[in-house]
Design a protein around this motif. Structure first.
Motif, PDB file in Angstrom:
ATOM      1  N   PHE A   1      84.535  49.645 146.057  1.00  0.00           N
ATOM      2  CA  PHE A   1      83.640  49.852 147.187  1.00  0.00           C
ATOM      3  C   PHE A   1      84.201  49.105 148.389  1.00  0.00           C
TER       4      PHE A   1
ATOM      5  N   THR B   1      77.850  55.523 151.230  1.00  0.00           N
ATOM      6  CA  THR B   1      78.679  54.681 150.375  1.00  0.00           C
ATOM      7  C   THR B   1      80.132  54.987 150.704  1.00  0.00           C
TER       8      THR B   1
ATOM      9  N   GLY C   1      74.075  56.257 144.247  1.00  0.00           N
ATOM     10  CA  GLY C   1      74.618  55.148 143.469  1.00  0.00           C
ATOM     11  C   GLY C   1      75.188  55.587 142.137  1.00  0.00           C
ATOM     12  N   GLN C   2      74.534  56.537 141.503  1.00  0.00           N
ATOM     13  CA  GLN C   2      74.993  57.042 140.208  1.00  0.00           C
ATOM     14  C   GLN C   2      76.328  57.770 140.355  1.00  0.00           C
TER      15      GLN C   2
ATOM     16  N   SER D   1      79.133  55.271 141.233  1.00  0.00           N
ATOM     17  CA  SER D   1      79.489  54.502 140.042  1.00  0.00           C
ATOM     18  C   SER D   1      80.355  55.332 139.096  1.00  0.00           C
TER      19      SER D   1
ATOM     20  N   TYR E   1      71.581  57.327 153.345  1.00  0.00           N
ATOM     21  CA  TYR E   1      72.421  56.258 152.811  1.00  0.00           C
ATOM     22  C   TYR E   1      73.879  56.696 152.809  1.00  0.00           C
TER      23      TYR E   1
ATOM     24  N   ASN F   1      62.711  52.880 149.517  1.00  0.00           N
ATOM     25  CA  ASN F   1      64.018  53.527 149.535  1.00  0.00           C
ATOM     26  C   ASN F   1      63.895  55.020 149.816  1.00  0.00           C
TER      27      ASN F   1
ATOM     28  N   LYS G   1      68.971  57.564 147.247  1.00  0.00           N
ATOM     29  CA  LYS G   1      69.742  56.354 146.960  1.00  0.00           C
ATOM     30  C   LYS G   1      70.137  56.266 145.488  1.00  0.00           C
ATOM     31  N   GLN G   2      69.240  56.654 144.589  1.00  0.00           N
ATOM     32  CA  GLN G   2      69.529  56.578 143.162  1.00  0.00           C
ATOM     33  C   GLN G   2      70.673  57.519 142.786  1.00  0.00           C
TER      34      GLN G   2
END
Length: 185
Positions: A169, A86, A147-148, A151, A84, A75, A143-144
């Protein structure tokens, strides 16, 4: 052996990977630089344009970490080379998002607007098209972290099961419940 852990990680030409003596992996590319500390029981080798992740023993803990660290490093490599993205949609009357710099302002039906200050590693874009849901587009090489943050934004107004209003999403399917049944029988 771990099915994921034994797969080699291909390193693109524009990405530089360094492995220190303390098992600190540093991945540097055109989009940024990421670091990951690897457990001493996991061995990471750089062979040509590939990274190989191996483990020393066959214990349960080592087997689980084998695939984990391979995924984290893969990743990181993909993040610094491609990045990435989102996409989140705001579904509901009066729900809107506006972004200025690193600040995201959300109107989600509460008595006040919500301001969120985003980390520097994340770029923000909001779109408003008449007749379609407002969208929040977040881009990052981590990526981490992406995503955090996504979220956290979703948790401000998760989709409710009756009408589907809230932040979701893109492409997410919400299972809707039936409302109240007809009165009197």
């Amino acid at each position: 052996m771990s099915r994921i852990g034994k797969l080699p990680i291909e390193i693109p030409a524009d990405v530089k990977v360094t492995i220190s003596d303390t098992n600190l992996i540093t991945v540097k590319g055109k989009l940024g630089e990421l670091h990951q500390q690897v457990d001493p029981k996991i061995v990471v080798k750089l062979e040509g344009a590939q990274l190989l992740v191996q483990r020393n023993s066959n214990e349960q803990d080592d087997r689980s970490k084998h695939g984990l660290y391979r995924s984290l490093i893969a990743n990181m490599v993909k993040g610094v080379s491609e990045g990435y993205t989102t996409v989140q949609e705001l579904i509901g009357v009066g729900y809107k998002a506006t972004g200025t710099g690193q600040t995201l302002e959300l109107a989600l039906g509460y008595s006040h607007n919500i301001l969120i200050e985003l980390p520097q590693e994340i770029s923000l874009e909001t779109t408003t098209i008449k007749g379609k849901a407002n969208t929040i587009i977040l881009k990052s090489f981590d990526k981490q972290l992406l995503g955090q943050v996504a979220s956290k934004i979703r948790s401000l107004r998760p989709p409710e099961p009756y009408k589907g209003k809230g932040i979701r999403f893109a492409g997410e399917v919400i299972k809707k419940k039936a409302g109240k049944s007809a009165a009197g029988q």
